[in-house]
Design a protein around this motif. Structure first.
Motif, short mmCIF file in Angstrom:
data_model
loop_
_atom_site.label_atom_id
_atom_site.label_comp_id
_atom_site.label_asym_id
_atom_site.label_seq_id
_atom_site.Cartn_x
_atom_site.Cartn_y
_atom_site.Cartn_z
N LEU A 73 0.82 -1.22 0.00
CA LEU A 73 0.00 0.00 0.00
C LEU A 73 0.85 1.27 0.00
CD1 LEU A 73 -2.84 -1.18 2.40
CD2 LEU A 73 -2.94 -0.90 -0.08
N THR A 74 2.08 1.15 0.50
CA THR A 74 2.92 2.35 0.50
C THR A 74 3.89 2.38 -0.68
OG1 THR A 74 4.48 1.21 1.94
CG2 THR A 74 2.87 2.62 3.02
N MET A 75 3.71 1.48 -1.62
CA MET A 75 4.60 1.48 -2.80
C MET A 75 4.68 2.84 -3.48
SD MET A 75 4.64 -2.12 -4.87
CE MET A 75 2.98 -2.02 -5.48
N PRO A 76 3.55 3.57 -3.60
CA PRO A 76 3.64 4.87 -4.25
C PRO A 76 4.67 5.78 -3.59
CG PRO A 76 1.35 4.26 -3.92
CD PRO A 76 2.17 3.21 -3.24
N ILE A 77 4.91 5.58 -2.29
CA ILE A 77 5.88 6.44 -1.61
C ILE A 77 7.30 5.92 -1.80
CG2 ILE A 77 6.59 7.40 0.62
CD1 ILE A 77 3.58 6.89 1.47
N TRP A 78 7.50 4.65 -1.41
CA TRP A 78 8.90 4.21 -1.40
C TRP A 78 9.42 3.79 -2.76
CZ3 TRP A 78 9.94 -1.01 -2.35
CH2 TRP A 78 8.88 -1.89 -2.17
N LEU A 79 8.54 3.67 -3.76
CA LEU A 79 9.05 3.38 -5.10
C LEU A 79 9.20 4.64 -5.94
CD1 LEU A 79 7.40 -0.02 -6.08
CD2 LEU A 79 9.77 0.47 -5.48
N ALA A 80 8.74 5.77 -5.39
CA ALA A 80 8.85 7.02 -6.15
C ALA A 80 10.30 7.37 -6.50
CB ALA A 80 8.19 8.16 -5.38
N PRO A 81 11.24 7.20 -5.57
CA PRO A 81 12.64 7.58 -5.89
C PRO A 81 13.22 6.83 -7.08
CG PRO A 81 12.38 7.20 -3.53
CD PRO A 81 11.11 6.79 -4.17
N LEU A 130 2.52 0.69 -11.06
CA LEU A 130 2.28 0.00 -9.79
C LEU A 130 1.14 -1.00 -9.92
CD1 LEU A 130 2.80 2.84 -7.19
CD2 LEU A 130 4.31 0.94 -7.75
N GLN A 131 0.13 -0.66 -10.69
CA GLN A 131 -0.96 -1.63 -10.81
C GLN A 131 -0.52 -2.82 -11.66
OE1 GLN A 131 -3.98 0.96 -12.10
NE2 GLN A 131 -3.70 0.61 -14.28
N LYS A 132 0.43 -2.60 -12.55
CA LYS A 132 1.00 -3.74 -13.27
C LYS A 132 1.73 -4.66 -12.30
CE LYS A 132 1.90 -2.73 -18.08
NZ LYS A 132 2.69 -1.73 -18.77
N PHE A 133 2.49 -4.06 -11.38
CA PHE A 133 3.16 -4.89 -10.36
C PHE A 133 2.13 -5.76 -9.66
CE2 PHE A 133 6.89 -1.76 -9.29
CZ PHE A 133 7.28 -1.84 -10.60
N ALA A 134 1.03 -5.14 -9.26
CA ALA A 134 0.02 -5.87 -8.48
C ALA A 134 -0.62 -6.97 -9.31
CB ALA A 134 -1.03 -4.90 -7.97
N ILE A 135 -1.00 -6.64 -10.55
CA ILE A 135 -1.71 -7.62 -11.38
C ILE A 135 -0.80 -8.80 -11.70
CG2 ILE A 135 -2.74 -7.98 -13.65
CD1 ILE A 135 -3.69 -5.04 -13.51
N GLN A 163 -9.61 4.37 -12.21
CA GLN A 163 -8.54 4.91 -13.03
C GLN A 163 -7.52 5.53 -12.11
OE1 GLN A 163 -10.61 7.46 -15.81
NE2 GLN A 163 -9.75 6.25 -17.48
N GLY A 164 -6.31 5.67 -12.59
CA GLY A 164 -5.29 6.32 -11.79
C GLY A 164 -5.10 5.61 -10.46
N TRP A 165 -5.01 6.40 -9.38
CA TRP A 165 -4.71 5.81 -8.08
C TRP A 165 -5.79 4.86 -7.60
CZ3 TRP A 165 -0.07 5.43 -6.81
CH2 TRP A 165 0.85 6.44 -7.14
N ALA A 166 -7.05 5.16 -7.90
CA ALA A 166 -8.12 4.25 -7.48
C ALA A 166 -7.89 2.88 -8.08
CB ALA A 166 -9.47 4.81 -7.90
N GLY A 167 -7.50 2.87 -9.35
CA GLY A 167 -7.21 1.60 -10.02
C GLY A 167 -6.10 0.85 -9.31
N PHE A 168 -5.04 1.57 -8.97
CA PHE A 168 -3.94 0.89 -8.29
C PHE A 168 -4.37 0.32 -6.95
CE2 PHE A 168 -0.88 1.44 -4.78
CZ PHE A 168 -0.14 0.30 -5.02
N TYR A 169 -5.05 1.11 -6.14
CA TYR A 169 -5.41 0.60 -4.81
C TYR A 169 -6.37 -0.58 -4.89
CZ TYR A 169 -2.67 4.05 -2.44
OH TYR A 169 -1.61 4.77 -1.98
N PHE A 170 -7.23 -0.55 -5.89
CA PHE A 170 -8.13 -1.69 -6.08
C PHE A 170 -7.31 -2.97 -6.35
CE2 PHE A 170 -11.00 -4.21 -8.90
CZ PHE A 170 -11.99 -4.44 -7.96
N VAL A 185 -5.34 -4.10 -3.18
CA VAL A 185 -6.12 -4.82 -2.17
C VAL A 185 -6.33 -6.27 -2.61
CG1 VAL A 185 -8.41 -5.00 -1.13
CG2 VAL A 185 -7.25 -2.78 -1.24
N LEU A 186 -6.62 -6.45 -3.89
CA LEU A 186 -6.81 -7.81 -4.38
C LEU A 186 -5.50 -8.61 -4.30
CD1 LEU A 186 -9.26 -7.25 -7.34
CD2 LEU A 186 -9.68 -8.44 -5.19
N LEU A 187 -4.38 -7.94 -4.53
CA LEU A 187 -3.09 -8.63 -4.41
C LEU A 187 -2.88 -9.10 -2.97
CD1 LEU A 187 -0.25 -9.50 -5.39
CD2 LEU A 187 0.53 -7.19 -4.84
N ILE A 188 -3.19 -8.23 -2.03
CA ILE A 188 -3.00 -8.59 -0.62
C ILE A 188 -3.90 -9.77 -0.26
CG2 ILE A 188 -3.29 -7.77 1.75
CD1 ILE A 188 -2.54 -4.95 0.58
#
Ligand SMILES: Nc1ncnc2c1ncn2[C@@H]1O[C@H](COP(=O)(O)OP(=O)(O)O)[C@@H](O)[C@H]1O
Ligand SMILES: [Mg+2]
Lengths: 408, 253, 337
Positions: free
Chosen positions: A53-61, A70-75, A208-215, A218-221
């Motif tokens: 869930l915090t990937m957007p933060i720690w993967l930003a660098p 990020l949603q590709k990572f999850a899928i 779309q966008g961030w909503a898509g990623f978080y969806f 959650v399914l990945l978790i």
């Protein structure tokens, strides 16, 4: 009696026989999960969930802090998790898993077209259809083992791929790919004063966008949690036992094929979910998703991360998708800019050497990675990490004892 | 008649031109320890393979506990109550000793197929307890967390025996359980087999070591060239000239 | 009747290619016990040997075109033609068959390098790992070719004497069977190569050892024969056979970088249908499946079972694996799993 007999010293006179250090470390088999305490598992789950869930933060660098990647990572993490249930747990190498991914995508898009742009019916249908499909293919393929099994799954996937491009065009829309149109019936949406939107949503929230990623996250978790339960369960133990010695399993009174078929179907359903999510984040399905290179990719993700481990496949999927993104976005101009700290002559040489591996050449890098991992690190990243961790642990006491010795 | 738990009659098997088994007849009394001896290549292992469903014989019948064994899958035969220790240990090399013993216990509890993908394997108390008892009995408790690939040959054989015993089989088939063992390990195994003899498990044991055979078995069958050439009590076998000629050559006695 | 004969003929050239690739796959699997997913890439490399050779032969100079008089026109004339006139022109014309001269040493070196550099480290590892590492190698090889030759198919032509069609019906007493000459050449060529491989295995001591190795690897190893050296050569031979199949196939199908992958999957199916480890089976199944595929592509057949042409080979493989897992000519008990 039933809980933690081993550690509580129920048989102290024996249980104390050896100090933990003398015990053989189970190396690289990734099987220690069976006997781990359930508390440890929930800790792992919590850490995993927090990390995802915090990937957007720690993967930003490293330039991966945006939703598309990020949603590709999850899928693909889900896809690889499922593939690992079959290959990693039971040892059966399927070379046709992309077929289930593709079927999942088609099924989801059809739900968007016919029922509703809501993601849930689409995903449920995707999982069901790919599950049934996996049941059929698995039932036949699992009559054989070893390379025959691999070839059978490959044959089925190629058949599906070829059919998707030819006779099944009414369902797959052939080379154009299956798309969502404004004119689609979408019965449920019509019924409830429907939208004319062509973006998938969950009850009004557009994915779309961030909503898509978080969806997806959650399914990945959730998928990770289920995989963890499976791994620690009796069923999981049976799969690992089949991998270790299938002959012994049958002489021990187990009918192995139903176990394998169950694993195959579960794994196909994960692939279907992943395929469905690909359609949710971009409502389009094409047959190229079913190609055998795509099947090869999920194999690579799994072994790169660590076959049979829990975390490995997710890590492997993320690494591959990240590298794909980086490598394929480079071109010569960008390379020259990246190396512009070098003198021009050197810069030209470096760019000339690197150029074949980036952009269009990403596949070359992928192939090389495939070989390097299989040759040098068959246990994948997880084994590599394990090795380093063990070395560090072994070094520690000697550091204490011989601190005065000339260090490195 | 009714006391025979296993009766083999007229069993034959060819591999190409080789007649591996030729009209084998053998009856095993319930609760007894029955030894099969014979030179290498006599067909002893092949006979066991016929019993556990690894090989389907060309002719003959095999009756176990009142029903025919022929045509059944290996797992069904095991579920019917036959467990086997192989000539080269067949164990789950990448798993721990504890897991190796729990798996056959699960087969006993859950049957040939049952998906339980949610409950943790380690939380199945009854199964664990049985596994722990067996490990204790067979002196494997200290090694319960070891990956079995790293164990010694003798320990592996002991483990395989534990895996069979945890199932409380009606019939236990042992294929050269002491082959390649040191004298001390052999003696341990004999003691162990004597110890578990009290549990009333019928055993068929293939063995080369005559000390083992004569100290354990109540009845001995001698096989040579795919058929049973003599049968009797250890004393009778020792005295039999046919056997001496065909196999023992006097040297072992 | 005519249509049936035509379809059989149509299947022969493709069948020849399948047979040659499958033959090498089987040799490698039977002797080395390795599942080589990079074998299709060797076929593709062979095809690109032909492309390279043709390019070298047609290295040209721009010369004034005297036939155009009203402005300065130029044309490309191969050096060979400039230097040797008609003889040079003929060499250029025969570029594809002549590239066999280049392909044999190149493919042999590639094969030997592959075995020594990579494959031999995988003899003791699982089939899954063999599949994976050779799959990686296949990707690498095809991407290298893509880098140098681009992604588009590169058409090559057969020598002009061997292009065009022959009226086969004339010989067979039927009408209307006209058939491209080069495809017949390819079929005959594949027969010659197959015959050469079999002769080599049957008639030489080396071949005898290889056959014995296929029958029982362990025993041959025990005889103290250095099979490892021999197996390196076997790999080289298999690579050459696949390469030659690729060279001669170029006029039939313009090669592109992923040609190998396309053929690999099918060739594996061929091996399985023929019987893993059976050389005769590989050849038989290669031709049978080639012919079957061409029957399935007939419009009449497709009208009854739509899409059958796309899947027929896979279907056959599935049926064979389920009904007769050892394949058409495989020995019982060998590699059945
Ligand atoms: N699956 C098989 N295929 C072919 N031959 C076999 C097979 N199993 C056993 N044999 C042959 O049958 C004979 C008897 O073998 P076996 O039963 O292992 O003898 P032993 O009495 O030493 O256990 C041997 O000659 C062996 O080579
Ligand atoms: Mg034996």
């Amino acid at each position: 009696m039933s809980q933690s007999v081993m550690t509580s010293g129920n048989r102290p006179e024996k249980g104390m026989g050896k100090s933990p250090a003398e015990r053989t470390e189970p190396t690289g088999s990734g099987l220690r999960g069976f006997m781990r305490s359930s508390g440890g598992d929930y800790l792992l789950l919590a850490v995993f969930a927090a990390a995802i869930l915090t990937m957007p933060i720690w993967l930003a660098p490293i330039g991966a802090g945006y939703p598309d990647i990020l949603q590709k990572f999850a899928i693909f993490g889900i896809f690889a998790l499922g593939f690992n249930i079959l290959f990693g747990f039971s040892g059966y190498l399927s070379f046709g898993h992309a077929a289930f991914l593709g079927v999942g995508s088609y099924a989801a898009v059809w739900m968007f077209k016919l029922l509703s742009m809501n993601a849930f019916p689409a995903l449920i249908f995707a999982v069901l259809v790919s599950g049934v499909f996996a049941l059929l293919i698995g039932f036949v393929s699992l009559r054989r083992s070893g390379i025959y099994f691999s070839i059978l799954t490959l044959a089925f996937a190629q058949m599906s791929y070829n059919l998707a491009y030819s006779v099944l065009t009414p369902i797959t829309n052939g080379e154009t790919g299956l798309q969502v149109n404004r004119s689609d019936p979408r019965i449920l949406d019509q019924l409830f004063g429907g939208t004319s939107m062509t973006v998938p949503d969950i009850f009004g929230v557009q994915l779309q966008g961030w909503a898509g990623f978080y969806f997806c996250a959650v399914l990945l978790i959730l998928a990770f949690f289920i995989t963890m339960r499976i791994k620690n369960s009796t069923f999981g133990l049976m799969l690992f036992a089949i991998k270790a010695n299938q002959t012994r399993m049958s002489f021990t009174g187990f009918s192995t094929r139903p176990y394998l078929l169950t694993a195959f179907v579960i794994s196909g359903m994960y692939a279907g979910l992943a395929g469905g999510l690909l359609a949710v984040t971009d409502p389009l399905a094409g047959a190229e998703r079913m190609q055998w290179t795509a099947s090869g990719e999920v194999v690579l993700m799994t072994i790169l991360g660590g076959v049979g481990t829990l975390l490995g496949p997710v890590i492997g999927a993320a690494v591959i998708k990240y590298l794909e993104q980086i490598f394929s976005s480079f071109n010569e101009g960008l390379l020259h800019r990246a190396f512009d700290f070098l003198p021009t002559a050197v810069q030209d040489i470096v760019v000339a050497i690197v150029a074949p591996f980036v952009g269009e050449g990403w596949q070359l890098t992928l192939g090389l990675m495939f070989m390097i991992v299989v040759i040098f690190l068959p246990g994948g990243i997880m084994e590599g990490v394990g090795r380093i961790a063990r070395r560090v642990r072994r070094d520690k006491p000697s550091d204490d004892g011989a601190a005065s010795k000339a260090g490195h | 008649m009714t006391t025979d738990i296993l009766s083999i009659s007229g069993v034959g098997k060819r591999f190409g031109g080789l007649r591996a088994l030729d009209d084998v007849n053998l009856n095993v009394k319930k609760g007894s320890i029955h030894a099969i001896i014979g030179p290498n290549g006599a067909g002893k292992s092949t006979l066991l393979n016929c019993l556990v469903g690894r090989i389907i014989p060309d002719q003959g019948t095999v009756t176990f506990d009142g029903g025919s064994l022929l045509g059944h899958k290996p797992h069904a035969i095991n579920q019917a109550g036959i467990a086997r220790v192989f000539q080269t240990p067949e164990i789950f090399g990448e798993l721990t000793v504890m897991e190796n013993v729990m798996i056959p216990a699960f087969a006993k509890h859950d049957g040939a197929f049952r998906v339980n993908a949610w409950q943790r394997a380690r939380e199945r108390g009854a199964v664990r307890e049985e596994a722990e008892h067996i490990l204790d009995d067979l002196n494997l408790w200290d090694q319960r967390d070891h990956i079995v690939n790293s164990m010694s040959r003798g320990d592996k054989r002991r483990l395989e025996l534990a895996m069979c015993l945890v199932q409380h089989p009606k019939l236990l088939l042992l294929d050269e359980p002491t082959a390649g063992m040191s004298r001390a390990d052999t003696n341990n195994t004999v003691d162990l087999l004597k110890k578990i003899a009290e549990r009333g498990i019928t055993k068929v044991i293939i063995e080369h070591d005559m000390h083992v055979v004569f100290s354990l078995a109540e009845k001995v069958s001698v096989m040579a060239q795919g058929t049973v050439i003599a049968e009797g009590s250890p004393e009778e076998i020792k005295a039999s000239e046919t056997v001496q000629e065909a196999y023992l050559g006097g040297a072992h006695l | 009747m005519d249509a049936i004969i035509l379809q059989i003929l149509n299947g022969l050239d493709k069948g020849g290619a399948y047979a040659l690739i499958a033959l090498g796959l089987t040799l490698i699997f039977g002797t080395l016990g390795v599942v080589n997913f990079a074998h299709g890439a060797l076929f593709m490399l062979g095809a690109f040997c032909a492309v390279t050779f043709e390019r070298v032969l047609t290295l040209s100079e721009r010369v004034r075109d005297p036939s155009v008089t009203f402005f300065e026109a130029y044309k490309e004339v191969p050096y060979l033609t400039i230097w040797y006139g008609d003889a040079g022109q003929a060499i250029v014309d025969w570029a594809v068959p002549l590239s066999i001269i280049l392909a044999i040493p190149v493919m042999l070196i590639v094969g030997l390098a592959m075995e020594r550099g990579l494959i031999r480290f995988f003899y003791k590892r699982s089939h899954a790992e063999q599949i994976l590492v050779t799959f990686g190698l296949a990707i690498v090889l095809q991407e290298i070719v893509k880098y140098f030759f681009g992604a588009n198919p590169i058409p090559l032509t057969a020598p002009s004497a061997l292009t065009g069609s022959v009226d086969l019906g004339h010989w067979l007493g039927l009408t209307g069977i006209s058939y491209p000459l080069w495809r017949i050449v390819y079929f005959l060529f594949s027969l010659v190569v197959i015959a050469a491989v079999f002769a080599f295995l049957q008639l030489t001591t080396f071949g005898m050892v290889v056959r014995a190795g296929m029958a029982d690897r362990e025993t041959v190893g025990l005889l103290g024969i250095n099979i490892s050296r021999k197996f390196t050569i076997v790999f080289g031979i298999a690579a050459v056979v696949a390469g030659l199949a690729g060279v001669m196939y170029t006029p039939i199908l313009a090669p592109n970088y992923h040609l190998g992958m396309d053929f690999l999957v099918l060739s594996f199916v061929v091996v399985v249908v023929g019987g893993m480890g059976s050389l005769g089976g590989a050849v038989l199944a290669g031709f049978l499946l080639g012919i079957l595929q061409s029957f399935a592509s007939m419009t009449e057949v497709k009208a009854i079972v739509p899409g059958i042409d796309q899947i027929i080979i896979y279907l056959v493989a599935v049926v064979v694996l389920l009904v007769r897992p050892r394949g058409l000519l495989g020995r019982k008990g060998v590699m059945e799993a």
